[in-house]
Design an enzyme around this catalytic site. Structure first.
Site, short mmCIF file in Angstrom:
data_model
loop_
_atom_site.label_atom_id
_atom_site.label_comp_id
_atom_site.label_asym_id
_atom_site.label_seq_id
_atom_site.Cartn_x
_atom_site.Cartn_y
_atom_site.Cartn_z
N ARG A 75 0.74 -1.37 -0.05
CA ARG A 75 -0.07 -0.03 0.17
C ARG A 75 0.80 1.31 0.18
O ARG A 75 1.77 1.46 0.84
CB ARG A 75 -0.79 -0.05 1.29
CG ARG A 75 -2.13 0.82 1.04
CD ARG A 75 -2.93 0.49 2.25
NE ARG A 75 -2.34 1.09 3.74
CZ ARG A 75 -3.16 1.49 4.81
NH1 ARG A 75 -4.55 1.37 4.57
NH2 ARG A 75 -2.49 1.94 5.85
N ASP A 108 4.85 -5.45 9.65
CA ASP A 108 6.07 -5.08 10.72
C ASP A 108 5.92 -5.94 12.08
O ASP A 108 6.87 -6.32 12.57
CB ASP A 108 5.81 -3.73 11.10
CG ASP A 108 6.19 -2.52 9.92
OD1 ASP A 108 7.05 -3.27 9.16
OD2 ASP A 108 5.89 -1.48 9.89
N ASP A 126 0.57 -2.08 12.46
CA ASP A 126 0.94 -2.70 11.01
C ASP A 126 1.27 -4.42 11.03
O ASP A 126 2.28 -4.44 11.74
CB ASP A 126 2.28 -1.71 10.60
CG ASP A 126 2.35 -2.25 9.13
OD1 ASP A 126 2.60 -1.39 8.46
OD2 ASP A 126 2.83 -3.43 9.05
N THR A 163 -0.79 7.75 -0.90
CA THR A 163 -2.01 7.60 -1.62
C THR A 163 -2.94 6.47 -1.04
O THR A 163 -4.19 6.55 -1.28
CB THR A 163 -1.88 7.21 -3.32
OG1 THR A 163 -1.17 5.91 -3.20
CG2 THR A 163 -0.84 8.45 -3.85
C1 PRP Z 1 -1.18 -4.25 4.76
C2 PRP Z 1 -2.04 -5.40 5.07
C3 PRP Z 1 -2.95 -5.17 3.78
C4 PRP Z 1 -3.20 -3.83 3.59
C5 PRP Z 1 -4.45 -3.51 4.00
O1 PRP Z 1 -0.28 -4.38 4.09
O2 PRP Z 1 -1.31 -6.60 5.20
O3 PRP Z 1 -2.49 -5.85 2.76
O4 PRP Z 1 -1.96 -3.06 4.41
O5 PRP Z 1 -4.67 -2.18 3.69
P1 PRP Z 1 -5.85 -1.77 2.53
O6 PRP Z 1 -6.92 -2.59 2.99
O7 PRP Z 1 -5.80 -0.09 2.94
O8 PRP Z 1 -5.26 -1.79 1.25
P2 PRP Z 1 0.97 -3.38 3.60
O9 PRP Z 1 0.48 -2.65 2.44
O10 PRP Z 1 1.49 -2.69 4.71
O11 PRP Z 1 2.18 -4.36 2.93
P3 PRP Z 1 2.93 -5.51 3.90
O12 PRP Z 1 1.91 -6.71 4.13
O13 PRP Z 1 4.02 -5.84 2.91
O14 PRP Z 1 3.57 -4.92 5.14
N1 URA Z 2 -2.37 -2.41 7.33
C1 URA Z 2 -1.92 -2.54 8.63
O1 URA Z 2 -1.19 -3.64 8.54
N2 URA Z 2 -2.57 -2.20 9.30
C2 URA Z 2 -3.76 -1.34 9.54
O2 URA Z 2 -4.29 -0.99 10.35
C3 URA Z 2 -4.23 -0.99 8.08
C4 URA Z 2 -3.23 -1.61 6.83
#
Ligand code: PRP
Ligand code: URA
Length: 209
Positions: free
Chosen positions: A104, A203, A200, A108
């Site tokens: 994400r 993380d 997160d 944006t």
């Molecule tokens: C997180 C989570 C989802 C997304 C949700 O991933 O695991 O995939 O955010 O957010 P959204 O519904 O607003 O799209 P992230 O983008 O942090 O990537 P990662 O799993 O690689 O840390």
């Molecule tokens: N992605 C995450 O990992 N946590 C949130 O709360 C939203 C998006």
């Protein structure tokens, strides 16, 4: 319109509370996500069709039941969805695993696709797309679109925590897909994080920041 199912099993709710807790460290967080994913796999497979077979016990022959119907595919959304794969495979060990890589954009909040690798018979499988978080709904919606574009027809989405805003957006884009979650939280904050949420997910699973 797709339905939203909330898995309210006490063990799922109990473990989710510790997943949410900021004092839960990476090792324990990962173990708890694994355990909850296994319990959610148990719940999401509740409606799987059965067929009758005949077997021989040491005592006699008998008619008994085994799972029939389509083969299962698990599709974690990278990166955080990976944390739920092994737990689900403990209950559905023959499932194939596809991967959709999305992150994400922090400015944006739009999903950016960077990787897609799926089983070749994706159109014949019952696919469960997995991601701990449904926040704005953008990532899950983009992952499902990527799968539909590659022939997937039978899809479910499974998340630990969903925000109401994300559910609404997801259902607008994919009105044919049912959603299975452990909790629907209150809202999103100004940074697109789920409140109260768990922070997160990627993380916390992998100890990055
Ligand atoms: C997180 C989570 C989802 C997304 C949700 O991933 O695991 O995939 O955010 O957010 P959204 O519904 O607003 O799209 P992230 O983008 O942090 O990537 P990662 O799993 O690689 O840390
Ligand atoms: N992605 C995450 O990992 N946590 C949130 O709360 C939203 C998006």
């Amino acid at each position: 319109m797709g339905k939203v199912y909330v898995f309210d099993h006490p063990l799922i709710q109990h473990k989710l509370s510790y997943i949410r807790d900021k004092n839960t460290g990476t090792k324990e967080f990962r173990e708890l996500v694994d355990e909850v994913a296994m319990l959610m796999a148990y719940e999401i497979t509740r409606e799987m069709p059965l067929k009758e077979i005949e077997i021989e016990t040491p005592v006699t022959t008998c008619k008994t039941k085994v799972i029939a119907g389509k083969k299962v595919g698990l599709v974690p959304i990278l990166r955080a969805g990976l944390g739920m794969v092994d737990g689900m495979l403990k209950l559905i060990p023959a499932a194939r695993v596809g991967h959709v890589g999305l992150y994400r954009d922090p400015e944006t909040l739009e999903p950016v696709e960077y990787y897609v690798k799926l089983p070749s018979d994706v159109n014949e499988r019952e696919l469960i797309v997995i991601d701990p978080m449904l926040a704005t709904g953008g990532s899950a919606a983009a992952a499902i679109t990527a799968l539909k574009n590659r022939g997937a027809q039978n899809l479910k989405l499974m998340c630990l925590i969903a925000a109401p805003e994300g559910i609404e957006k997801f259902q607008q884009i994919h009105e044919d897909i049912d959603l299975y979650v452990a909790a629907v939280d209150e809202k999103l904050n100004d940074h697109g994080y789920i409140v109260p949420g768990l922070g997160d997910a990627g993380d916390r699973l992998y100890g990055t920041k």
